[in-house]
Design a protein around this motif. Sequence first.
Motif, mmCIF file in Angstrom:
data_model
loop_
_atom_site.group_PDB
_atom_site.id
_atom_site.type_symbol
_atom_site.label_atom_id
_atom_site.label_comp_id
_atom_site.label_asym_id
_atom_site.label_seq_id
_atom_site.Cartn_x
_atom_site.Cartn_y
_atom_site.Cartn_z
ATOM 1 N N LEU A 512 0.821 -1.213 0.000
ATOM 2 C CA LEU A 512 0.000 0.000 0.000
ATOM 3 C C LEU A 512 0.858 1.267 0.000
ATOM 4 N N SER A 513 2.005 1.229 0.689
ATOM 5 C CA SER A 513 2.880 2.402 0.694
ATOM 6 C C SER A 513 3.493 2.627 -0.684
ATOM 7 N N ARG A 514 3.753 1.552 -1.420
ATOM 8 C CA ARG A 514 4.265 1.715 -2.781
ATOM 9 C C ARG A 514 3.197 2.287 -3.704
ATOM 10 N N LEU A 515 1.948 1.874 -3.502
ATOM 11 C CA LEU A 515 0.863 2.439 -4.307
ATOM 12 C C LEU A 515 0.716 3.937 -4.033
ATOM 13 N N ALA A 516 0.861 4.319 -2.752
ATOM 14 C CA ALA A 516 0.785 5.743 -2.411
ATOM 15 C C ALA A 516 1.921 6.515 -3.061
ATOM 16 N N LYS A 517 3.050 5.879 -3.187
ATOM 17 C CA LYS A 517 4.224 6.516 -3.777
ATOM 18 C C LYS A 517 3.996 6.834 -5.256
ATOM 19 N N ARG A 518 3.165 6.066 -5.912
ATOM 20 C CA ARG A 518 2.865 6.347 -7.320
ATOM 21 C C ARG A 518 2.005 7.597 -7.494
ATOM 22 N N ILE A 519 1.326 7.938 -6.431
ATOM 23 C CA ILE A 519 0.492 9.151 -6.484
ATOM 24 C C ILE A 519 1.325 10.378 -6.120
ATOM 25 N N ILE A 520 2.037 10.301 -4.998
ATOM 26 C CA ILE A 520 2.901 11.396 -4.550
ATOM 27 C C ILE A 520 4.237 10.791 -4.144
ATOM 28 N N ALA A 521 5.311 11.302 -4.726
ATOM 29 C CA ALA A 521 6.643 10.786 -4.395
ATOM 30 C C ALA A 521 7.631 11.944 -4.378
ATOM 31 N N LEU A 522 8.001 12.385 -3.192
ATOM 32 C CA LEU A 522 8.958 13.484 -3.070
ATOM 33 C C LEU A 522 10.396 12.989 -3.234
ATOM 34 N N GLU A 523 10.636 11.741 -2.957
ATOM 35 C CA GLU A 523 11.931 11.092 -3.157
ATOM 36 C C GLU A 523 13.091 11.829 -2.486
ATOM 37 N N LYS A 524 12.866 12.283 -1.278
ATOM 38 C CA LYS A 524 13.942 12.925 -0.529
ATOM 39 C C LYS A 524 14.866 11.861 0.065
ATOM 40 N N PRO A 525 16.154 12.183 0.181
ATOM 41 C CA PRO A 525 17.074 11.211 0.812
ATOM 42 C C PRO A 525 16.661 10.974 2.260
ATOM 43 N N PHE A 566 -2.919 -0.227 11.917
ATOM 44 C CA PHE A 566 -3.316 0.958 11.170
ATOM 45 C C PHE A 566 -2.281 2.082 11.341
ATOM 46 N N THR A 567 -1.755 2.213 12.554
ATOM 47 C CA THR A 567 -0.706 3.214 12.797
ATOM 48 C C THR A 567 0.536 2.894 11.969
ATOM 49 N N MET A 568 0.897 1.634 11.911
ATOM 50 C CA MET A 568 2.046 1.242 11.090
ATOM 51 C C MET A 568 1.806 1.554 9.628
ATOM 52 N N LEU A 569 0.569 1.342 9.147
ATOM 53 C CA LEU A 569 0.237 1.628 7.756
ATOM 54 C C LEU A 569 0.373 3.121 7.457
ATOM 55 N N LEU A 570 -0.162 3.966 8.324
ATOM 56 C CA LEU A 570 -0.076 5.414 8.101
ATOM 57 C C LEU A 570 1.384 5.872 8.117
ATOM 58 N N SER A 571 2.160 5.338 9.044
ATOM 59 C CA SER A 571 3.577 5.723 9.132
ATOM 60 C C SER A 571 4.332 5.293 7.876
ATOM 61 N N ALA A 572 4.046 4.079 7.405
ATOM 62 C CA ALA A 572 4.731 3.575 6.211
ATOM 63 C C ALA A 572 4.374 4.407 4.988
ATOM 64 N N VAL A 573 3.108 4.796 4.856
ATOM 65 C CA VAL A 573 2.681 5.612 3.718
ATOM 66 C C VAL A 573 3.376 6.978 3.762
ATOM 67 N N PHE A 574 3.452 7.566 4.937
ATOM 68 C CA PHE A 574 4.107 8.870 5.070
ATOM 69 C C PHE A 574 5.573 8.789 4.666
ATOM 70 N N VAL A 575 6.276 7.795 5.198
ATOM 71 C CA VAL A 575 7.701 7.647 4.879
ATOM 72 C C VAL A 575 7.890 7.376 3.394
ATOM 73 N N ALA A 576 7.000 6.556 2.799
ATOM 74 C CA ALA A 576 7.115 6.242 1.372
ATOM 75 C C ALA A 576 6.904 7.471 0.503
ATOM 76 N N VAL A 578 7.409 10.639 1.313
ATOM 77 C CA VAL A 578 8.431 11.668 1.518
ATOM 78 C C VAL A 578 9.818 11.200 1.074
ATOM 79 N N PHE A 579 10.176 9.965 1.388
ATOM 80 C CA PHE A 579 11.562 9.546 1.207
ATOM 81 C C PHE A 579 11.725 8.555 0.058
ATOM 82 N N GLU A 580 12.986 8.368 -0.334
ATOM 83 C CA GLU A 580 13.329 7.543 -1.491
ATOM 84 C C GLU A 580 13.098 6.056 -1.228
#
Length: 871
Positions: A512-525, A566-576, A578-580
Motif C-alpha cells: 500500500l505504501s508503494r501504491l501511495a508513492k505512485r500518487i505522490i513521491a517526493l523522493e527525498k534522501p 493501522f498506525t504502522m500503515l499510516l507511518s509507512a505511507v508517510f515515509v514512502a 516523503v523519502f526515497e
Amino acid sequence: MNSRAERNVAADAVLNGLESFMMDRGTLKEYLPGQTVLAAGHNGDKVGLVVSGSAMVLCRDGVETEISVETLTKGDIYGEISFLTGSPTPENSRLVATEPCAAVEIAAHDFEDLLRENPTLAMALVKNLARKIMRLDRAVFKTKLRKRALQSLISRQEHIFPDYVIGDYVQRHLASRVEEFAASQGPVLLIGETGVGKEVLAHTIFRTSLHYKSVFLLLDLLRDRSNYAVGMKEKLPNEAEETEEQMKLFFGSEERTKDGPPTITPGYVELTEDGTLLVRGVDLLTFEMQRRLLASIRTGYFTRLNGIEPQALKIRFLATTDLDPSNITPDEQPLLQGLLERSLVIPPLRKRRREIPTLVDHYISMYGKELRKDMGELRQDTLNTLVNYSWPGNDVELSTTLKRAILVSEGGVLRPQDIYFDLKRVEGQGKFNLLRFKLVKSALLSPLFPAVFQSAVTPFFFILLALLFFGPSDPLKNPAALFAWAVGWPILTVGAFLWARFWCSLCPIGTLSRLAKRIIALEKPFPAFLKNHSDLIIATAVICIIWFETATDIRQSPLNVGLLLFTMLLSAVFVAVVFERQSWCRYVCGLGGMISVLSKASMVELRADRNVCMSQCTSNECYLGTEELEGCPFGIVAPKLHSNRFCKMCGACVKLCPHGAINLNVRLPGKEIWEMRHTNTGTALLIIGMIGGLITEMVTKTPAYKWFTHYIPAPHIVQFTVVFILVLLSANLMLALATAFSRRIFGDTFKDNYSRYGLALLPVALAGFMAFHIYYLINLGVHIPLLLSETFQFEIFRNMVINVPPHVTHAIQTMLMACGLMWSLFIIYRIGRASDDNFRIAMLGIAPHALTAIVSTYLLLNAIGHFFYST
C-alpha cells in the motif's frame, strides 16, 4: 694543423707502416659475414691485422647464447694477447666477421722477428693495445652507468608497489623502528596480514639505508609457488626436490663438464650483489632451505648447488610473512625464528580504523586524477561504509576497492552503492543455485511475481482490519485476532527460516505504501543520521514491540491490534511519500527488522555472482532500474548484497540483471553468520534483546516474578517494565562478561567480539520464537476451524480440528530449542576457528560464549515450561 690532426696523420702513418710490414711476411685473407676469423682456444700461433671491414668478439653465455663484447675495425690487431701471454684464447670466445672482412695474418715467430727488427712496429703494437684498453675502459664505464641506471629503474618503488601509501599508524608507531633497521646492515623480517604494506615498508628501509644506490630485487615466493603448482598437473615435488629448486633459485648452481670450466647459473643472491633482496612469503621455504639460508646470513657465505668453493654473501636480506609470531617455531620455521629479534609487526587495517579516512582521501585524489574524474567531497554515508568494513585484504583491498568505485561512479559523487566488497564467487561449498531449474527461474522472471501474491494478501489485510475494529472483542471469537496470533506470528518466524525475508515482499503495508508513492513521491534522501543508526533504531523498535505486546496484554484486545496495524500503515505511507525507495521497510519497520535479523539464519539467499558483475556490468540496472522496472527497493547494488537482512526476495534484481548474475541459493542455515565480513553491535543488541524480551514475557507466569513484583508497589505495567529492563540488562551483562574474557584470548576489540558472538546466538533466538509461537499455532489454531463452523454453519470445518496432547507440543518445543542450541554452538565454533588456527586457543576463546548459549537456552526452556504448562 692542430695537434689532433697531427696525431691522426701520425696514427695513419703507423697503421700503413704496420700493414706494409705484415703484408711482406704474412698472408691476406678474406672472410664473409658470419665466418670465424679466430676460433675459440686459439693457441697464439698467428697474429692478424684487420685491413678492411669489421669483426666482433663473441663470448658464449651458457650452451648456445653468444654475446658481442668488442668490435674490431681497420687497424685493429687480433691474436696478440695469446702471442704475448702464451695462453690460448678462452674456450667460450671467438672472432667472427660481421661484414666482408679482409685481414693480414702472420705467423707468430715472423711477427716476433718483425718486432725485433723494427721498433716502430713494436710501438704500433703498443699503441694498438692502448687503444683497446681505452675502449675497454670506456665500455666498462658505460656498462657501470647502464647498470646503475638499470638498478635505479628496477628499484623504484612505484614500479614494484604501485598505488600504495604508508598510513599514519606506521609513521607514528613504527617510524623509529624502521629508522633503526635502515641504519643497520642486518636482515629484517616484516610480519603482517596480506595487504598491510609489508613490502612497501621493506622498500622504505632500503631507500633510507646505505644500500639505497644499489639494486632492490623482489623475489615473490607466493606468486612463484602458485605458478609452479599450476604447472605441476600431477603433483607437487617432494620436500627434497623442492629444496633443490629453492637452492637454485637463491644460491644458483654449477654444472661441471669434463673438458672446460663449470657452467655457472647465478641465483638471486648473486644477482643482488651489494644490493637488497626482499623475499615475499619466506615461510614457504622448506625447513632445510630455511636452515641453510639462515646459516648463510649468519656466516656471510653460501655455496652454489653442486658447487665446492664458498662464495661471499654480499646482500641485505629482507623477508615478509603473514604468519602470526605465536605460530613461528624453530622446529618448523628456523629462519623466521632466527629473525624474530629483528622483526617488524604491522597490525591489520581493521585495528587501524582511525587512519581509514586519511587513506580514503589520498586514494580518491590519486585515482580521480588518474581516471580523469573530478571527485567532489566524500559523502558521510560512503565514508561510514568504508570505515565499518572489516577489510580482510587490508590497505591493498582499500586502494583497489576505491579505484573500482571511482571507475563506476557517476557525477563526481562516490555513493555507498559504488563500493564493492568481497568479490569472490558466491557458489561454493554448501550452496546450490535453484535458478538452475527452469520452473523456478521462469517464476522469478515472470511479471506476475510477486504481484500475484500481493494482490491476494492486500485485500485480506483490509478484511482483517475491519474484523479487528468491528468484530467481537473476545480474541477467541474474533477471526482476525485469532488468525494474527495463531497463524500470523508462526508464519513469520518459521517463514524467516524457510524463505528468509520474502514476507516483506508480500506485506500489505509495504504494498500500500508503494501504491501511495505512485500518487505522490517526493523522493527525498532518508536522513543520514537515521540511516547510519538504523540498526539501533530497529533494535529499539523490536524491543519496544515485544515490551508493548506483554505490558499492554495486546493479545486480549483485537481493537488495539487493529490500531497498531493501522498506525504502522499510516507511518509507512508517510515515509514512502516523503523519502526515497522503501525507506520504511529497510530503516524503520520494527516487524520487518525483526524478520530481517531472523532471516540471517535462513536456508535460502539471493546473491550475485560478483565476478560476473565486475567483468561484464557497467550500468548497474539492479540498482538504477529500467524504464519498465524499478531498481532494488532497498537501494542495494546486487554485488554488495552480503546478508539476507537487506533483501526482500522480491526478485527485482533477477529480472533486471542482463547478465544472469543473480543466484537463488539453498545454503547451510546461518552460513552467512560465520562468513560475515561486517560486525554490527546493533544487530547483536537486537538478538540479545529478543532473547531477553521473550524470557521476560514468559516469566510473568513464574513464582519468582510474583515474588519480585510483590515488592514493587506500582501498576502491573510498571512492574513488568522494571523486570523487562532488568532481564535485558542481565542478558547483555552475560554476553559482555563472555566477551571480556574471549577478546583477551583472541586479541580483538570488545566491539567486534561482542558483535560477532552476539550474532552467533541468533539460532537460539529464532528457535525460541519458533517454540513460543508453535504453541499458539497448535493450541489456538484449533479454534479457527471451530469458529468458522459456528459462523458459517459448515460442519466440514469442525471435522478439521486436530487436538495435540500437551506433552507432544512440549516435546516439539524442546526439540526446536535443542536444534537452535546445537546450531549456535556450531557457529560459535566456526567463528572461533576462524579467529585462531590453534585448536586449544580457539576452544578457550569460545568457551564463555558457548556457556552463554547454553544458559540462554536453559532459561528459555525453563520459561516455556512455566508459561505454557504450569498449573
